[in-house]
Design a protein around this motif. Sequence first.
Motif, PDB file in Angstrom:
ATOM      1  N   PHE A 242      -7.398  -5.992  -0.335  1.00  0.00           N
ATOM      2  CA  PHE A 242      -6.445  -6.786  -1.108  1.00  0.00           C
ATOM      3  C   PHE A 242      -5.961  -7.990  -0.297  1.00  0.00           C
ATOM      4  CE2 PHE A 242      -2.234  -7.845  -2.729  1.00  0.00           C
ATOM      5  CZ  PHE A 242      -2.449  -7.880  -4.098  1.00  0.00           C
ATOM      6  N   ARG A 243      -5.718  -7.777   0.974  1.00  0.00           N
ATOM      7  CA  ARG A 243      -5.237  -8.875   1.813  1.00  0.00           C
ATOM      8  C   ARG A 243      -6.280  -9.992   1.871  1.00  0.00           C
ATOM      9  NH1 ARG A 243      -4.889  -9.290   8.175  1.00  0.00           N
ATOM     10  NH2 ARG A 243      -6.719  -7.968   7.926  1.00  0.00           N
ATOM     11  N   ALA A 244      -7.566  -9.602   1.980  1.00  0.00           N
ATOM     12  CA  ALA A 244      -8.628 -10.613   2.042  1.00  0.00           C
ATOM     13  C   ALA A 244      -8.693 -11.418   0.748  1.00  0.00           C
ATOM     14  CB  ALA A 244      -9.965  -9.939   2.315  1.00  0.00           C
TER      15      ALA A 244
ATOM     16  N   ALA B 131       0.823  -1.205   0.000  1.00  0.00           N
ATOM     17  CA  ALA B 131       0.000   0.000   0.000  1.00  0.00           C
ATOM     18  C   ALA B 131       0.850   1.246   0.000  1.00  0.00           C
ATOM     19  CB  ALA B 131      -0.928  -0.007   1.210  1.00  0.00           C
ATOM     20  N   ALA B 132       1.926   1.224   0.754  1.00  0.00           N
ATOM     21  CA  ALA B 132       2.801   2.383   0.849  1.00  0.00           C
ATOM     22  C   ALA B 132       3.464   2.717  -0.484  1.00  0.00           C
ATOM     23  CB  ALA B 132       3.862   2.148   1.917  1.00  0.00           C
TER      24      ALA B 132
ATOM     25  N   ASP C  38      -1.026  -7.588  -9.257  1.00  0.00           N
ATOM     26  CA  ASP C  38      -0.442  -7.054  -8.035  1.00  0.00           C
ATOM     27  C   ASP C  38      -1.304  -5.937  -7.460  1.00  0.00           C
ATOM     28  OD1 ASP C  38      -0.030  -4.863  -9.671  1.00  0.00           O
ATOM     29  OD2 ASP C  38       2.132  -5.178  -9.863  1.00  0.00           O
ATOM     30  N   PHE C  39      -0.831  -5.376  -6.357  1.00  0.00           N
ATOM     31  CA  PHE C  39      -1.625  -4.364  -5.651  1.00  0.00           C
ATOM     32  C   PHE C  39      -1.817  -3.113  -6.506  1.00  0.00           C
ATOM     33  CE2 PHE C  39      -2.298  -0.752  -2.857  1.00  0.00           C
ATOM     34  CZ  PHE C  39      -3.296  -1.222  -2.012  1.00  0.00           C
ATOM     35  N   ASN C  40      -0.789  -2.725  -7.256  1.00  0.00           N
ATOM     36  CA  ASN C  40      -0.916  -1.515  -8.063  1.00  0.00           C
ATOM     37  C   ASN C  40      -2.043  -1.630  -9.083  1.00  0.00           C
ATOM     38  OD1 ASN C  40       1.036  -0.144  -6.732  1.00  0.00           O
ATOM     39  ND2 ASN C  40       2.439   0.075  -8.473  1.00  0.00           N
TER      40      ASN C  40
ATOM     41  N   ILE D 231      -3.000 -11.186  -6.207  1.00  0.00           N
ATOM     42  CA  ILE D 231      -4.274 -11.902  -6.283  1.00  0.00           C
ATOM     43  C   ILE D 231      -4.185 -12.847  -7.462  1.00  0.00           C
ATOM     44  CG2 ILE D 231      -6.759 -11.712  -6.703  1.00  0.00           C
ATOM     45  CD1 ILE D 231      -6.729  -8.967  -5.506  1.00  0.00           C
ATOM     46  N   ARG D 232      -4.409 -14.122  -7.227  1.00  0.00           N
ATOM     47  CA  ARG D 232      -4.337 -15.101  -8.311  1.00  0.00           C
ATOM     48  C   ARG D 232      -5.671 -15.197  -9.026  1.00  0.00           C
ATOM     49  NH1 ARG D 232      -2.981 -20.402  -5.373  1.00  0.00           N
ATOM     50  NH2 ARG D 232      -4.660 -19.536  -4.079  1.00  0.00           N
TER      51      ARG D 232
END
Length: 460
Positions: free
Chosen positions: A27-29, A9-10, A85-87, A37-38
């Motif tokens: 996102f973690r969930a 996140a940072a 990914d998170f982005n 995330i797959r």
Amino acid sequence: MGNTSKKLAAKCTLLTKEEQKYLAATFRAASKNSDKIREEDLIVSGKVDAVLLERVWGPQIDPRLAQYLSNFLFGSGPQKAASCDFNRFAELYVYNVRGTTDERMMVTYNSLGMDYNDSVELPYQLLREYCESIASTFIKVLKATTSKRAQVWITKGFRGRASHVQALGEAVAASVNTDSDTAINQCSATQLSKWLQLNILLQQMTEMVFVNLYGINRDETSSPALHTAPSLLPMPHGLDPMPDYPAFIDLSHIVWLNAHLPQHYQHKWRFLFSSHIHGESFSTMAGRIQDQGASLIIIEDNSGYIFGGFATASWALGPNFTGTDESFLFTVAPKMRVYPATSYNKHYQYLNHHAKTLPNGLLMGGQFNFGGIFVNADPFGEGSCAESCTTYKGYKRLSKEPTYRIRSLEVWGVGDKPLTEKESDERDLSVLDKSPEAKAILDMAGRTRHSEGIREPPPL
């Protein structure tokens, strides 16, 4: 929150610190505490697994929208990725909530499984289904919310029925064309760009959908500075005394109509009249809607068509047309369309009763005996809609037949009720004006009454 999510996140500069917190938790969930995330977390055998999606995004998401989100996150066809990914996850949120027109164009194309470039046309049917999925998810979010204004409407019988929600999505998509009633097969990038810039309702619904899907403001203690979407629903006033309100319009209709009102009227609807509650009496209706400011007239004919008009001026009995060019006519069933005023004439609204030489009834648009909407005073319950109406642009007959029987009719005041002349005068008085004794004491003490020096002069 896990350390992995915090670090990811940072790194995402697209998000505010508050947003980072909420998106990282979501996102973690979804990723089960990993840094990606797959696809198999969301997709089973090439199809969206609704059960898995509901664990992440809640039961309010429309299955079609879930597939569109998957297209954006993982791609589609041979280039589909196994994970994101998170982005990428954050981009989907940011571009939908506050993206530029180009970013929103890219999201729309990618979500529909297409690459975005200026030469690629988008099939209209795909765009329509995309809008329907946004509208469907938006209404599901409204029905699941604890918001007081939404719950008042719902408990009084205003539902989000599937057919009306679908009509809302269709209406939003149809506005991509200059003439919403002309069928098109493809949308050019130029059309889409202009549509995304001008379609405020689509943007507001999309914003609320993604704010909810991504867990923003999931608890009530979050920062008030965090970006939140408007509800699009007005606060209803006047329904509390009626436990069994005979609602005949839908939540989707309220959203559609409210979005087309001038902004200063959108916060509140005031219940004024219902033919089911107050009886089929023109005199009763006229008495209840006069001096109430701007209003919505909503009619259901005996064929189930629902239509009406937005009147900008307070209704008043008399021989003349009143109103302004902010008024419009509309239909909400079987489809949703709005017909804005033209400059051809100023026949916006008319109300008369017991006249000997002029029509007795309520009329909006057109000419006497050929109104865009006419509600007969005697006998009440009969009405007519002309085949054409030059007062309102793009007008098409609103009722199924030229003359109709009224099945339901209701009137809502919109925005705050205007002050009466007496109330306005009283508001202009200061405390000292209302208390001569206090005024005299200040004079005896030699004290200055500062309010008199800054009071606005009365209108000419």
